[in-house]
Scaffold this active site. Structure first.
Site: not given
Length: 555
Positions: A284-285
């Site tokens: 993810g981020s």
């Protein structure tokens, strides 16, 4: 007639005496070597001398795995008397049920060997031997003991009842740690009891000692904070990896759930896995700064680049990409601060080359970390022949690939070391590796500065701040994949941090798996764990602050 009978009888006697004398001569002269060997085979034995297993220590020499002497009791069932009183006393001394002992003796009645009790303390074993029950014997062995218990269980691993490595580094370094057993010639009676040691044929060679890279004090602290966070947020588990930013050495590696290697009676198999190395997940981020380094290196995006992320969502190839909120126009640093999927996607889609996945591979994703740990995961970075726009976009904000926590931490050594990635090491290094240049130094320093601005008051990563120190970090909140695709209410909360920014000393990855509390974002769940762990670690390592207390007060 009588005289003839006498002569015949005397002849037979003389013939018999002659045959007997001949046989005696044959046995003592011609078959002497054979008979001596047969006699020795029934009295002389070659016993094994157990080798002392090597010790495992932390980087400062504190023991993490040691071998202690124990005694194993065995019996020749054919020699154990059937006397009820003796058997009762034997069962009581062993702490066993008499009926169970009798059944085992009956089951092995046609054999000459059976274990009575494995790996007893010398004192307890001596109480049994003092009974002098015929057919009961002792053998010296070693038992592995782990002073750190559950704190470092998955990393160190365990040995089985025969003191052979079964998990973790105990398994990875089994030949080195085990040593080579010796041999001795002994004299035993017909019941197998030792009469006398005759000679040592070969001395036992003790196993080598293994010095790990972890710092036991940091390991205890990291494990404590991780366990508390998992319990507080009613999570399925979690993992934490802390690397030395200068060498790539693993200073701490904690996992939840765990287990006590010294007492495996109620062992949960899930606790055996070293999740930090063998499990993978979509990052993810937290991977956005690494993708940003690839985008900046193309030269296509100057520092004053602004991206319009309105209205907070966009559709690519039929897939809807969303930000948490409509952030409007964002600078490159603003894209990382706001963790904008839209911003990363729009930048990536302006390129005609797969620079982002290439950067990921250069940083070690998709390849084994090379630590030698059993079952270490390679992760995956897809490489289809024809890239779709949605795939390009997804990779830029951390979906569509898988990494381990160790791989993620190792990748960030390139940001902390002016573009040079350091291979991770579970063993203490005598000198720092040179590292492999994978990012242009100016770009790596630029991204480090951008991450410094991400961890600031008013941002989603503010809980990752450490009093007295500047922190470069990034949060991440990833939906987990289930049988029907991405789940709507199950997440992984992540935080990656480098500290201090002025002269990076540690890199830490925190992942909390499926928190069930009111909060589930990486900034709310994982960032506070980083703050506490990094703060304690920097003080333990005597790293000077690079942020004044006045700055902290002002904010």
């Amino acid at each position: 007639m009588g005289r003839a009978r006498y002569i015949v009888m005397m002849g037979l006697v003389l013939i018999g005496l002659g045959l007997l004398a001949g046989r005696i001569v044959d046995l003592h002269v011609f078959e002497r070597t054979f008979l001596k060997g047969q006699g020795d085979a029934r009295t002389l034995r070659v016993d094994e001398i157990p080798a002392h297993r090597g010790m495992i220590t932390d980087r400062h020499g504190s023991p993490l795995a040691i071998s202690t002497p124990v005694v194993t009791l065995w019996a020749n069932p054919q020699d154990v008397p059937e006397d009820g009183i003796q058997r009762l006393r034997l069962a009581q001394a062993l702490g066993q049920d008499l009926d169970a002992l009798n059944k085992r003796l009956a089951r092995y009645s046609e054999r000459e060997f059976m274990y009575l009790e494995r790996r007893m303390t010398p004192g307890a074993a001596q109480k049994v031997l003092d009974l002098r029950v015929p057919g009961v014997h002792a053998r010296k062995e070693y038992k592995r003991y782990y002073p750190a218990g559950e704190v470092a269980a998955q990393l160190i691993g365990v040995t089985n009842i025969d003191d052979k490595g079964q998990e973790g580094l105990e398994l990875a370094y089994q030949p080195y740690l085990a040593g080579v057993p010796g041999k001795r010639r002994v004299l035993k009676d017909r019941r197998g009891r030792l009469v006398r040691d005759l000679e040592v044929l070969k001395e036992a060679e003790p196993g080598g000692d293994l010095t790990l890279s972890i710092d036991q004090s940091l390991q205890y602290m990291a494990y404590r904070e991780l366990k508390a966070a998992v319990e507080k947020n009613d999570a399925d588990g979690g993992t934490l990896v802390m690397l030395d930013a200068d060498t790539g050495e693993v200073l701490a590696m904690a996992n939840q759930p765990s287990y006590n290697p010294n007492n495996r009676a109620s062992l949960d198999p899930a606790g055996l896995r070293n999740q930090a190395i063998v499990d993978t997940f979509e990052p993810g981020s937290v991977i956005k700064p690494l993708a940003m380094s690839a985008l900046l290196e193309t030269g296509k995006f100057p520092p004053d680049t602004v991206v319009d992320t309105s209205p907070g969502w966009m559709v690519i190839d039929g897939y809807t990409i969303r930000d948490v909120s409509n952030n409007g126009k964002l600078t490159l640093t603003g894209i990382l601060r706001k963790s904008s999927n839209i911003g990363m996607s729009k930048l990536t889609l302006q390129l005609d080359k797969p620079v982002v996945p290439r950067r990921y591979r250069a940083l070690g994703f998709g390849s084994a970390p090379g630590t030698g740990f059993p079952g270490e995961a390679t992760g995956s970075v897809p490489s289809p022949r024809v890239w779709s726009s949605s795939q390009w976009a997804a990779l830029s904000y951390g979906y569509g690939l898988s990494v381990s926590a160790l791989q993620l931490a190792s990748a960030y050594t390139a940001i902390a070391n002016h573009g040079k990635r350091l291979p991770p090491s579970l063993l203490r290094l005598d000198q720092a590796p040179q590292g492999k240049p994978v990012i242009e130094p100016a770009i790596a320093d630029k991204v480090l500065g951008m991450m410094d601005e991400v961890v600031a008051p008013g941002t989603g990563a503010r809980r990752g701040m450490v009093p007295g120190y500047r922190v470069a970090g990034k949060t991440g909140t990833v939906r987990k994949v289930g049988s029907d695709g991405y789940q709507q209410s199950t997440y992984r909360a992540l935080f990656v941090g480098i500290a201090p920014v002025s002269d990076p000393r540690i890199i830490t990855v925190v992942m909390i798996d499926h928190p069930r509390g009111d909060e589930y974002y990486g900034g709310a769940i994982a960032a506070p764990v980083f703050s506490r762990v990094a703060g304690s670690a920097l003080r333990m390592l005597d790293v000077p602050p690079d942020r004044s207390s006045q700055d902290d007060d002002d904010e």
